[in-house]
Structure formats: C-alpha cells, structure tokens
Design a protein around this motif. Sequence first.
Motif, mmCIF file in Angstrom:
data_model
loop_
_atom_site.group_PDB
_atom_site.id
_atom_site.type_symbol
_atom_site.label_atom_id
_atom_site.label_comp_id
_atom_site.label_asym_id
_atom_site.label_seq_id
_atom_site.Cartn_x
_atom_site.Cartn_y
_atom_site.Cartn_z
ATOM 1 N N VAL A 180 16.115 2.015 14.341
ATOM 2 C CA VAL A 180 15.134 2.996 13.916
ATOM 3 C C VAL A 180 13.913 2.306 13.313
ATOM 4 C CG1 VAL A 180 16.174 3.262 11.623
ATOM 5 C CG2 VAL A 180 14.812 5.125 12.560
ATOM 6 N N GLU A 181 12.760 2.927 13.535
ATOM 7 C CA GLU A 181 11.529 2.512 12.861
ATOM 8 C C GLU A 181 11.022 3.699 12.063
ATOM 9 O OE1 GLU A 181 7.249 0.288 13.724
ATOM 10 O OE2 GLU A 181 8.164 1.487 15.332
ATOM 11 N N VAL A 182 10.708 3.469 10.794
ATOM 12 C CA VAL A 182 10.252 4.553 9.934
ATOM 13 C C VAL A 182 8.891 4.224 9.346
ATOM 14 C CG1 VAL A 182 12.624 5.157 9.318
ATOM 15 C CG2 VAL A 182 11.290 3.694 7.793
ATOM 16 N N GLY A 240 0.811 -1.210 0.000
ATOM 17 C CA GLY A 240 0.000 0.000 0.000
ATOM 18 C C GLY A 240 0.842 1.256 0.000
ATOM 19 N N ASN A 241 0.205 2.352 0.343
ATOM 20 C CA ASN A 241 0.881 3.650 0.255
ATOM 21 C C ASN A 241 1.714 3.976 1.492
ATOM 22 O OD1 ASN A 241 1.361 6.254 -1.028
ATOM 23 N ND2 ASN A 241 0.118 7.094 0.626
ATOM 24 N N ILE A 242 1.211 3.670 2.672
ATOM 25 C CA ILE A 242 1.921 3.960 3.916
ATOM 26 C C ILE A 242 2.547 2.665 4.424
ATOM 27 C CG2 ILE A 242 1.752 4.885 6.246
ATOM 28 C CD1 ILE A 242 1.144 6.933 4.091
ATOM 29 N N ARG A 243 3.877 2.642 4.523
ATOM 30 C CA ARG A 243 4.574 1.419 4.905
ATOM 31 C C ARG A 243 5.525 1.694 6.076
ATOM 32 N NH1 ARG A 243 6.047 -1.465 -0.916
ATOM 33 N NH2 ARG A 243 4.121 -0.848 -1.991
ATOM 34 N N ARG A 244 5.808 0.630 6.826
ATOM 35 C CA ARG A 244 6.721 0.752 7.964
ATOM 36 C C ARG A 244 7.893 -0.207 7.805
ATOM 37 N NH1 ARG A 244 3.461 1.507 13.702
ATOM 38 N NH2 ARG A 244 2.170 3.302 13.050
ATOM 39 N N GLY A 245 9.022 0.214 8.340
ATOM 40 C CA GLY A 245 10.205 -0.631 8.276
ATOM 41 C C GLY A 245 11.108 -0.421 9.464
ATOM 42 N N LEU A 246 11.952 -1.425 9.738
ATOM 43 C CA LEU A 246 12.932 -1.377 10.816
ATOM 44 C C LEU A 246 14.327 -1.399 10.217
ATOM 45 C CD1 LEU A 246 11.370 -4.004 13.260
ATOM 46 C CD2 LEU A 246 11.345 -1.514 13.527
ATOM 47 N N GLY A 247 15.227 -0.658 10.850
ATOM 48 C CA GLY A 247 16.601 -0.643 10.372
ATOM 49 C C GLY A 247 17.580 -0.569 11.513
ATOM 50 N N ILE A 248 18.769 -1.101 11.262
ATOM 51 C CA ILE A 248 19.838 -1.039 12.248
ATOM 52 C C ILE A 248 21.156 -0.847 11.522
ATOM 53 C CG2 ILE A 248 20.207 -3.551 12.294
ATOM 54 C CD1 ILE A 248 20.821 -3.175 15.330
ATOM 55 N N ALA A 249 22.101 -0.209 12.188
ATOM 56 C CA ALA A 249 23.457 -0.063 11.659
ATOM 57 C C ALA A 249 24.405 0.093 12.837
ATOM 58 C CB ALA A 249 23.560 1.140 10.724
ATOM 59 N N CYS A 250 25.658 -0.333 12.642
ATOM 60 C CA CYS A 250 26.676 -0.279 13.696
ATOM 61 C C CYS A 250 27.826 0.628 13.271
ATOM 62 C CB CYS A 250 27.229 -1.674 13.975
ATOM 63 S SG CYS A 250 26.005 -2.879 14.491
ATOM 64 N N VAL A 258 9.640 10.342 4.432
ATOM 65 C CA VAL A 258 9.990 9.402 5.491
ATOM 66 C C VAL A 258 9.716 10.060 6.834
ATOM 67 C CG1 VAL A 258 11.854 8.083 6.580
ATOM 68 C CG2 VAL A 258 11.756 8.294 4.084
ATOM 69 N N SER A 259 8.969 9.397 7.677
ATOM 70 C CA SER A 259 8.747 9.853 9.049
ATOM 71 C C SER A 259 9.414 8.857 9.990
ATOM 72 C CB SER A 259 7.249 9.940 9.364
ATOM 73 O OG SER A 259 6.606 10.856 8.506
ATOM 74 N N ILE A 260 10.171 9.369 10.937
ATOM 75 C CA ILE A 260 10.840 8.500 11.901
ATOM 76 C C ILE A 260 9.935 8.337 13.116
ATOM 77 C CG2 ILE A 260 12.853 8.267 13.411
ATOM 78 C CD1 ILE A 260 14.451 9.792 11.303
ATOM 79 N N LEU A 261 9.497 7.113 13.334
ATOM 80 C CA LEU A 261 8.588 6.825 14.443
ATOM 81 C C LEU A 261 9.343 6.651 15.749
ATOM 82 C CD1 LEU A 261 6.211 4.291 12.662
ATOM 83 C CD2 LEU A 261 5.992 6.778 12.841
ATOM 84 N N GLY A 262 10.579 6.208 15.654
ATOM 85 C CA GLY A 262 11.405 6.038 16.848
ATOM 86 C C GLY A 262 12.832 5.788 16.426
ATOM 87 N N ILE A 263 13.780 6.375 17.156
ATOM 88 C CA ILE A 263 15.196 6.165 16.847
ATOM 89 C C ILE A 263 15.960 6.076 18.161
ATOM 90 C CG2 ILE A 263 15.700 8.645 16.552
ATOM 91 C CD1 ILE A 263 17.634 7.735 14.250
ATOM 92 N N ALA A 296 21.170 3.270 9.116
ATOM 93 C CA ALA A 296 20.031 2.663 9.811
ATOM 94 C C ALA A 296 18.717 3.095 9.160
ATOM 95 C CB ALA A 296 20.046 3.044 11.291
ATOM 96 N N ILE A 297 18.607 4.391 8.829
ATOM 97 C CA ILE A 297 17.400 4.886 8.158
ATOM 98 C C ILE A 297 17.284 4.266 6.774
ATOM 99 C CG2 ILE A 297 16.287 6.949 7.217
ATOM 100 C CD1 ILE A 297 17.568 8.527 9.529
#
Length: 763
Positions: free
Chosen positions: A621-623, A441-451, A632-637, A730-731
């Motif tokens: 991060v969750e976007v 769909g149009n609005i999607r969510r994803g998780l990311g990580i980086a070190c 892109v909106s960051i829901l939590g970082i 991460a983003i």
Amino acid sequence: MSVGLSQERLDAKAKVTGRCRFTADLALPGTRIAKYLHSTIAHGRVVDIDTTEALAMTGVEAVFTFADIPEIPFATAGHAFNLDPAARDKEDRLLLTDYVRYHGDEIAIVVAVDGLTASKALKKIKVTYEEYPAILNHDQALDEQARELHEGSGNRVGEHNYQCGDVQAAITEADHALTGQFQTQMVQHCHMENHIAWAYMDDTDHIVIMSSTQIPHICRRIVSQALDIPMSTVQVIKPAIGGGFGNKQDVVLEPMVAFLTKRLGGIPVMLELTREECLSSTRIRHPFRVNMTCAVNNDGTLTALAMDVSSNTGGYASHGHSIAKAAGSKVVPLYPNAALSYQAITHYSNLPSAGAMRGYGSPQLVYAVESIMEEAARKVGMDSIDFRLKNVARTGDINPLTGKVIESAGIRECLTKGRETFGWDQKKLEHSRFHSAFKTGNIRRGLGIACFSYGSGTYPASVEIAGARMILNQDGRVTIQIGATEIGQGSDTVIAQMAAEKLGIPVSAIRVLSTQDTDTTPFDPGSFASRQTYIVCQAEAETGDLLRQRILEHASTMLELPVEQLTISGDAVVNQDETVRLSLNELALDAYYHKTRGQQLTAEVSRKVTTNAYSYGCTLVEVEVDIALCQVSILGIHNVHDSGKIINPDLAAGQVYGGVGMGISGALSEELLADPETGWIYNNNLLDYKIATMMDAPDISCDFVETHEPTAAFGNKSLGEPPLLSVAPAIRNAILDATGVAMNQLPMSPKALFTAFRDAALI
C-alpha cells in the motif's frame, strides 16, 4: 474445462432483478412478530419486571420473561459437535436472562400481530434493576475482587500456550530484541441482511425454522438442546442469505422462535432484528491486547517471536477461546523457522458478546505480528520486502506446531510478484528522491507491506465433513444438492464449476440447489473457516466421478460399447473418434423409463477431510497522510494471494476487493464504542458507526500466484477470509513510513491519529 475459467455467478440475475427470495420474503400469512426487550444497563440483575400493561394491549398475544423459559444452558457457537465433552463450547446462554451481562442483553420478549404493536408493548414493560460496576477489560475481569459474570468461571473462558523451539534463548542471543503492545477494537460485521428467523409447527411435534443462518445443520442440533426436544423434530431451512461474515455462524434467534411457536400452538412467529440490535446484541469481533517480543539478528534473520494475547469475549462465551486459539495456530506457517511461543487467555466482560468474524482471530494477531516485523526490518536497516523474503515459509518447510510438511507455500512468489506489479522499488526510489516533499511538512507519503498465512477449514481442531448429491434429470441436466451454504461468497458457482469439470458437461447444464434443508440436504457443518471450496471439493470430486461412471455404464449398455471407449463431451456421450453420439437427454429418458433396464442415475458421497492447507499472501500500500487534518488517503493498494488453483478468477478477484475494502474500513474508521465507566454502547447505528462507503474506497488491485495444493481435489486453498488479514498492518506500516509514528492501536482514525501526532510533536 470449467475449473480455472471465469463463470458468471449462478445467482447473479436473480439477485439483481429482485427475484431471489430471502427469509423475510417467505413468511406465511398470519405470521406474528416478536421483539426483544433489551437491558438498558451493562451489568446488573433484574429485581422486578412488570408486563401487565403490555399484555393488556390489543394485538399483543404473549409476553415472556426469564421466568417463563426453560432453564437449559446452551452454547450458541456454530462449531461441529465434539465427542469430547471437555472440548465443547461453553454452555452459558439461556433464552432470556435476569442477570444482565452487557448493554442490550435480552430479558423479555413480546409477540404481537404486527411489529408496531410489539414495539409499543415493549415501552409498557417496567423494569427495575440492581446495577453493578461494569467490567470492561482484562485487568478488571481478572481482578480477584471482580464479580463473576458466570458462576465458577473466575471470568476466564479459556487459556492455552505452546512453544516451538527455545524462545528465551533465541531472544537472549539475538542482536536485537524488540517489544510492543498492540490493541484491536470492537467491530461489527454489518452484513446487508439483518438477523432474521421465523418458525411454525406443521404437526403436533415438528418445528420448521426458516433462518438466515450459515450453519443450518448445527443450528438444528443447538435448537434441540436448548428446548430439550429430539433433533429429528426440528427442521431448519436456509434460503438465500444476505451475508454473514461469521455473525450468522452463531445460533442467535432460532432457539427463541422455536420456543415461541411451540408455546403458542404452532402459529408462525418471526423475529427480525433492527440494525441497532444487530450492532450491539448479536456478535462482534474479539478485541485483542497483544504483547509482542521479536528477536532478530543484524543479517535480518528472525530468530524468535513471542506472542502474549488477551482476548475479550464479552458477556457470553460464544466462540470463546477458540478465536485466540485459532489465531495462534494460523500464524505459525508464516514464519516457521523462528522459535515461537504463544500464550493466550480469553475472559468475560460486560461488553457485547464476541463471536466468529471474517478471519477468526487472525486479523488481530496478524496486525500485531506484521507491525513488529516492520519494526524489526527497520531496526536492522533492511527493505521491508527483503526482510520478509529472508524469513517467510517455503514449500517443504515443517510446520513446527503440527510437525507436518507445508505442501505448498507461495508467499515468496507473492512478495516477488507484488514488488514488481505494485512498483515497490520504483515508488521507494521516488520517495527517496523527493524526501523533503514526501517525508516532511504537512502532506507526507509512505509505503507499507504486510504478510499473512491462513488455514483451509478447521481440522484438526474440529471434524471436517462435507456431503454432495448429484442427480441426472430426465432432460439430461444435473441437479446438485450440497450441504455447504452459499452466503453471498459465490460458493454455489464454484461448486457447479467443479462438478462440470468432473462430469465433462457445461456449467449451464448444472443447477445447484442453494436452499439447504436439514431434512433433505446432505450433512455439512456450514459456511465458515474458508472451508467451502477446500473441504467440499473432496466430496464434490468423488460424487462427480461416481455419477460420470454410472452415466457411462448406462451408455455402454445402450450402445453396446465398452465403457473404456466412451466419454462425456458437452451434452452427449461419445466414443473415442466421436463417430457415435448419444445425447444425455436420450440417455436419461432411457434410464428413467425403459421398462427393463436402468434406474435413476444419482450419486452421493459424504467425505471427512483430515488435512489442512495454508494460504499465503501480502498487501502492499501507498498512503498520503495529512498531518493537520489527521487523515489518511490510500493512493494505491494491492493484494497478492497464494490460494492454490484459482477455480473462478473473476469471483476470486471479487473476494479480494470485498476483503480489502473491509480491511480498510476496520483499519481506519470502524469501532463500536462503549462508555468506559458504564459499558453503554453509544454508536450502535450506521450514522455513528463509521463503516467505510464507496466514497472512501480507493482503487484496489490484486494478483494471484497459483500453486498446486496436493491435498485438494483441484489444487485449491482458502480465499474467503484471507484478503482482509494483512490490510490493517500494511496501512499501519505505511503511516509509520510516512510520519515516523507507530500506530499500535486500531482503528487508526482521525481521533487516534491526532493523539499520536500530538504526542510525537507533529502538531
């Protein structure tokens, strides 16, 4: 106990009440104002310059062009001097130039009684150019037919390579080999206080420079070289400074103001850049092009990582190839058990000159490395955190580049703690349960990580030295002079805490002199490379121990008790059962004024540090991605750091919040734009240069894993630069998780997202 506790910043009240004095606030009466004439082309030569009308204006006192300045090439990079001539910075600058190497190059300067007059005079100067084709990228710069921007350079600033293990064999034998090309952009520091310096002469041969600089002692050396005058005739004073982020680790204005006052009979002359000038005519972050190859087995073992970097330094070298070189060394301790290869070249171009910026090459390389790591995890079907847990460094691993043991590595603990505090597994489960809502769909969510991994200081690439002086005043309080510069990061407060810890007195009894003066302040290269706490702590600890011993020895004489029975507690010297108490005020008065015994109680230590400690950490991060709006909106970082012992938890958290905010801005919006044909910079203002504001800032959270670094006096490691390093990848990885689209170029702006989503047939 002072170390480990949150302590209000020493300069907090002065700054919020406006009592703090910055460089512009200290100008002398009658100070003249200087303004640069910048080139209006990116590449060419000045064939004629007419200053007649400008000189005729009332209030204009002088106009200087490239024909009037000393023809002494000098380097502007704020590195400590190197005894090996081959290892020194490129000396490719003059005070003014007739060969234009970027849009905004300095070709003349006006000195007038005020800024308005100087600005009007600039418009009266007539310039005729011979314009050449702009050289803007790797391929253009290294083309055999390309015009050399600096004679004899071949447009190459530097190059090097290393290999740890048999990379090619590991790639050939691995179950999977992944490749990718990643591109980072030009960004600018955007510190609050613009570049500013002013100078005057207080006798016939002594120049005093007041400057917003991160590197007063290095600045002094470069000014003396640029003007060919003895170093001892130059005095650089750094008052309070409104931020730098590495941009003021270059000597940008100081040689010019020294030249102007010397030519004009010693009168005070100030040069303050506008925001527009700062954006295009100071320093930027080096754009990197990184080609990556990653080899991984089906069980998730990373077997090889090959990195090929092209770094664009713009019209002048500034920090030049040091950026790419440092980036390549600081990533090694993150995945030390894989075979690693690195090759890098830095080239000139007709873009603004690139220099030091927070992270010193690591943000660019970490973005590429952690992006390909995500691709590898997905290729073998592993959770992103599990994949990294399998491959990251552990305490006791050997850094294959240096052959030295990694004394403290808390990256596994960071990943584990981040997984728990961020709720990674729960969020991942939720995304799986609501796959149709979150991944289509149009609005999607994803998780990311980086070190990331990062060093503490510049050793062994450069000398690391710090000096500290402590004085017991007549009232029993302690004054500290330190060569390391406070530039807004809170280092003076941490220095006071470390001193209080060693002396046994409260932080409230300590005054840290925040103004550095090269005539009186102990030598220190300055503020850069996340070196402050780690490097300074060695000299600080020894100085504190020395002053404490001298205080106790004097107390022993006064009390007629053995030194071993005495200690300092609060504002007094006491014996073991505290039945005897001698206030520090009383002791100090005796030391200063007793007719036969004692002297002023002081201690001073200069210490060279020949170790380097690695900090580690990660960003989770969750976007939410709006496909149609390309936003892109960051829901939590959430950032988790291993910076060793945390000296001041509140200040440490503040560093993380600021660094993450800076990382978000660079990831999603910031980019200095050049016309692809002419090199003209067309968004050198804060209206068009899209820096993130408070309206764009999400809720940021952070945590720390406290390890003990044995090479540091207090177990501490770097924290100033690391918070932004892993934010962009991460983003990027979260956007990939949400949309299936890999964003391999920064910034991931709406424009870039639109192109990527269109190519992926999402819109």
